[in-house]
Every structure is written in structure tokens, then in C-alpha cells.
Scaffold this motif. Structure first.
Motif, PDB file in Angstrom:
ATOM      1  N   ASP A 112      48.739   5.929  33.961  1.00 28.68           N
ATOM      2  CA  ASP A 112      48.583   4.748  34.819  1.00 28.68           C
ATOM      3  C   ASP A 112      48.535   3.466  33.986  1.00 28.68           C
ATOM      4  O   ASP A 112      49.038   2.414  34.406  1.00 28.68           O
ATOM      5  N   ILE A 113      47.908   3.574  32.813  1.00 27.27           N
ATOM      6  CA  ILE A 113      47.803   2.401  31.938  1.00 27.27           C
ATOM      7  C   ILE A 113      49.174   2.017  31.385  1.00 27.27           C
ATOM      8  O   ILE A 113      49.529   0.837  31.299  1.00 27.27           O
ATOM      9  N   LEU A 114      49.965   3.043  31.024  1.00 30.04           N
ATOM     10  CA  LEU A 114      51.242   2.789  30.363  1.00 30.04           C
ATOM     11  C   LEU A 114      52.391   2.550  31.337  1.00 30.04           C
ATOM     12  O   LEU A 114      53.485   2.192  30.914  1.00 30.04           O
ATOM     13  N   LYS A 115      52.131   2.751  32.634  1.00 30.04           N
ATOM     14  CA  LYS A 115      53.184   2.612  33.630  1.00 30.04           C
ATOM     15  C   LYS A 115      53.755   1.190  33.621  1.00 30.04           C
ATOM     16  O   LYS A 115      53.008   0.215  33.696  1.00 30.04           O
ATOM     17  N   GLN A 116      55.035   1.085  33.463  1.00 30.78           N
ATOM     18  CA  GLN A 116      55.767  -0.185  33.489  1.00 30.78           C
ATOM     19  C   GLN A 116      55.258  -1.194  32.440  1.00 30.78           C
ATOM     20  O   GLN A 116      55.327  -2.401  32.638  1.00 30.78           O
TER      21      GLN A 116
ATOM     22  N   ARG B 191      48.334 -20.168  23.409  1.00 33.04           N
ATOM     23  CA  ARG B 191      47.689 -19.856  24.682  1.00 33.04           C
ATOM     24  C   ARG B 191      46.339 -19.194  24.448  1.00 33.04           C
ATOM     25  O   ARG B 191      46.068 -18.650  23.377  1.00 33.04           O
ATOM     26  N   LYS B 192      45.490 -19.262  25.435  1.00 35.20           N
ATOM     27  CA  LYS B 192      44.205 -18.578  25.360  1.00 35.20           C
ATOM     28  C   LYS B 192      44.426 -17.079  25.477  1.00 35.20           C
ATOM     29  O   LYS B 192      45.188 -16.610  26.310  1.00 35.20           O
ATOM     30  N   ARG B 193      43.758 -16.335  24.609  1.00 35.97           N
ATOM     31  CA  ARG B 193      43.942 -14.890  24.593  1.00 35.97           C
ATOM     32  C   ARG B 193      43.171 -14.233  25.733  1.00 35.97           C
ATOM     33  O   ARG B 193      42.048 -14.606  26.051  1.00 35.97           O
ATOM     34  N   SER B 194      43.799 -13.247  26.327  1.00 38.48           N
ATOM     35  CA  SER B 194      43.125 -12.440  27.348  1.00 38.48           C
ATOM     36  C   SER B 194      43.621 -11.014  27.210  1.00 38.48           C
ATOM     37  O   SER B 194      44.707 -10.766  26.700  1.00 38.48           O
ATOM     38  N   SER B 195      42.848 -10.087  27.677  1.00 41.21           N
ATOM     39  CA  SER B 195      43.207  -8.678  27.538  1.00 41.21           C
ATOM     40  C   SER B 195      44.233  -8.311  28.594  1.00 41.21           C
ATOM     41  O   SER B 195      43.915  -7.775  29.646  1.00 41.21           O
ATOM     42  N   THR B 196      45.506  -8.668  28.334  1.00 43.75           N
ATOM     43  CA  THR B 196      46.568  -8.406  29.302  1.00 43.75           C
ATOM     44  C   THR B 196      47.062  -6.976  29.228  1.00 43.75           C
ATOM     45  O   THR B 196      47.557  -6.427  30.198  1.00 43.75           O
ATOM     46  N   VAL B 197      46.978  -6.363  28.044  1.00 42.65           N
ATOM     47  CA  VAL B 197      47.365  -4.959  27.901  1.00 42.65           C
ATOM     48  C   VAL B 197      46.320  -4.280  27.047  1.00 42.65           C
ATOM     49  O   VAL B 197      45.678  -4.912  26.214  1.00 42.65           O
TER      50      VAL B 197
END
Length: 306
Positions: free
Chosen positions: A110-114, A294-300
Motif C-alpha cells: 500500500d505504501i509503495l503503490k503508485q 521548499r519546506k520539507r515534509s514527509s511526502t514519501v
């Protein structure tokens, strides 16, 4: 097995040492496969769902990606879960050993999907571009600082040499003044000595003449002439003795020697001046304006395999 651009089939090599050229890389098994082994590998129940890539694509992957495995190093099992708390993939045994208290466990699929089509990909691509631009700008800036440093060195060298020349010119001048003074005083002494020598030589010649005349006078002069002549000689010798005594008492016979005394200020240079100067490094704040990222965020999720 030797590492080169041309890979050989791992299974064939391990089986009978055959060096068959590989065409596929199994990401799950981490083995190279030739055409035949690739077909068997795809038909096998245990590996038919494994992801593979061509050896050409394999060579284009970054080295750090080639080292990423789909299996747990500790338990040799396939990663199936993802722990958000520790930001790492887990196998089923990891859950019971290291992640018993972790609440945020998700299916890895689910995490790695797309993930490749997610918005994170262009963002990180832009991050790489921005960071590369930062490095390029900083390198360009530092190269300009190197050029500036060379200019500063050249100016400092010119200043040092200019000061040295000024010192040399000044020392040459005061040396010449002292040598001129030495020559002047020597000339005066020489003139004085020559004048005195001339006077003494003249007096000595007069006495020599009287000596010559005295013997003739003693032989040929009358008694009266002898009497008057002796008185004249007495007068002349008395005057000569007085002349010599006057010269002696007047210090004319004193020894005059030239002596130089080096200036104490100049002498102190050898004792007090320990260096030509000091070289200091003046630090100024970094002034290059870098483009804000850009401000860092946990996008992945960031996988931690350590």
C-alpha cells in the motif's frame, strides 16, 4: 564472480561454472539470469511474481539502489510491512522482535503503490536540481574567492616589497650620509697632518742646514764670528725646542683615529624587530544569496535498511 559491464548468469555459473551471458536481473533474488533461466524463474511458483529488469537497465541504476534489497537482512524474509514510527520496511518476524510496540504498521504494498507516479517524484527531482544549482553557485563563488585571494596575496606581496624598498632606500641614504661624513673628517685630518708635516719638514731642513754650516763655521770662522754664530744657533735651537713643545702641549702630536658609532636606534632593529610584519586572515560573513528551497515534509516514506 567478477564484476564487469557484461554480466553472466548467476544460476548457470553456480550450477556448472558456465559463463552464459545474463539478460535479466531479479530484484527480489538479487541474481542475474540468462534467457533460459529467466523463463524457468518466471514459471516457478516461488518467483513468478518477482520483479525483474534488463541488465542494460541494471547498469543505469545508481550504486546505492543496487544495494537495496527486498529481503530483511536479519531474518532473510521478504519485506511485507512498513513501520511509520521507524520509517523502515519490516518482515513478519521484525514485527515480533523489534516493532512490538509500534502502532503505525502498514502493508508495504500500500505504501509503495503508485510511488513512481506520485507528486513526490517531481518534487524530489526539483530538490535535486535546486541543490545542484546551490553547489554550482557556491563553487563559482568560492572560485571567485580564490581569484580574490590571489589578488590579495599579490597586493600584500607588493606592499611588503615596497616597504622593503623604502627601508633599503632609506638605509642607503643614511649610509651614504655617514660615509660622506667619514670621508669629510678623514680629509680634514689628512689636510691637518699634511700641513703639520710640511711645517716640521721645513723646520727640520733649516736645522739640517745649520748642522752643515756649523762644521764649516768651526773650521773657518773667526772668534767673533764663532761667538755670534753660536748665539744664533742657540736662539734657533731654543725656538725649535719651544716650537716642538708648543706643538706637543697643543695636542698636535695626539693620535687621531677615526671611529664609527652605529646609531642605537639602528642597532635596536637587530635586537627588537623580530619580524617584518604579521599575516592575518580576516573573515567576513558569507554573502552569496541562495535561492530558498521548499519546506520539507514527509511526502514519501524513507526506507531505513540499517
Amino acid at each position: 564472480m567478477a564484476s564487469s559491464d557484461k554480466k553472466i548468469c548467476t544460476l548457470c555459473y553456480d550450477d556448472d561454472g558456465t559463463s552464459t551471458e545474463a539478460v535479466t536481473w531479479c530484484i527480489e533474488c538479487k541474481v542475474f539470469l540468462c534467457t533460459d533461466c529467466g523463463k524457468h524463474h518466471k514459471k516457478s511458483r516461488t518467483s513468478n511474481d518477482h520483479k525483474t529488469m534488463s541488465t542494460k537497465d541494471y547498469h543505469e541504476l545508481p550504486k546505492f539502489m543496487l544495494e537495496i534489497s527486498g529481503h530483511c537482512r536479519d531474518h532473510k524474509k521478504k519485506f511485507e510491512l512498513y513501520c511509520s514510527s521507524h520509517a523502515c520496511p519490516c518482515c513478519v518476524q521484525c514485527v515480533t522482535h523489534k516493532h512490538q510496540k509500534c502502532q503505525e504498521m502498514q502493508q508495504l504494498l500500500d505504501i509503495l503503490k503508485q510511488v513512481k507516479s506520485s507528486a513526490s517524484v517531481p518534487l524530489f527531482e526539483k530538490d535535486l536540481k535546486d541543490v545542484k544549482e546551490h553547489f554550482d553557485e557556491i563553487i563559482k563563488y568560492l572560485n571567485s574567492r580564490m581569484d580574490s585571494s590571489n589578488i590579495h596575496k599579490q597586493k600584500a606581496t607588493e606592499k611588503i616589497r615596497s616597504m622593503r624598498k623604502s627601508i633599503d632606500d632609506y638605509l642607503d641614504k643614511i649610509e651614504k650620509d655617514l660615509l660622506d661624513d667619514l670621508e669629510s673628517k678623514r680629509s680634514k685630518l689628512k689636510l691637518k697632518m699634511n700641513t703639520l708635516l710640511q711645517q716640521l719638514t721645513q723646520r727640520s731642513n733649516e736645522i739640517s742646514q745649520l748642522q752643515n754650516e756649523f762644521s764649516k763655521m768651526a773650521q773657518c770662522a773667526t772668534e767673533l764670528q764663532m761667538y755670534v754664530g753660536l748665539r744664533e744657533i742657540e736662539k734657533t735651537t731654543s725656538q725649535a725646542v719651544k716650537y716642538i713643545e708648543d706643538l706637543k702641549s697643543g695636542g698636535q702630536f695626539d693620535e687621531n683615529n677615526l671611529k664609527v658609532t652605529v646609531s642605537s636606534e639602528l642597532q635596536s632593529i637587530l635586537n627588537d624587530v623580530k619580524s617584518f610584519g604579521d599575516i592575518n586572515i580576516n573573515t567576513t560573513p558569507f554573502t552569496l544569496q541562495l535561492k530558498a528551497g521548499r519546506k520539507r515534509s514527509s511526502t514519501v516514506p524513507v526506507s531505513n535498511y540499517s
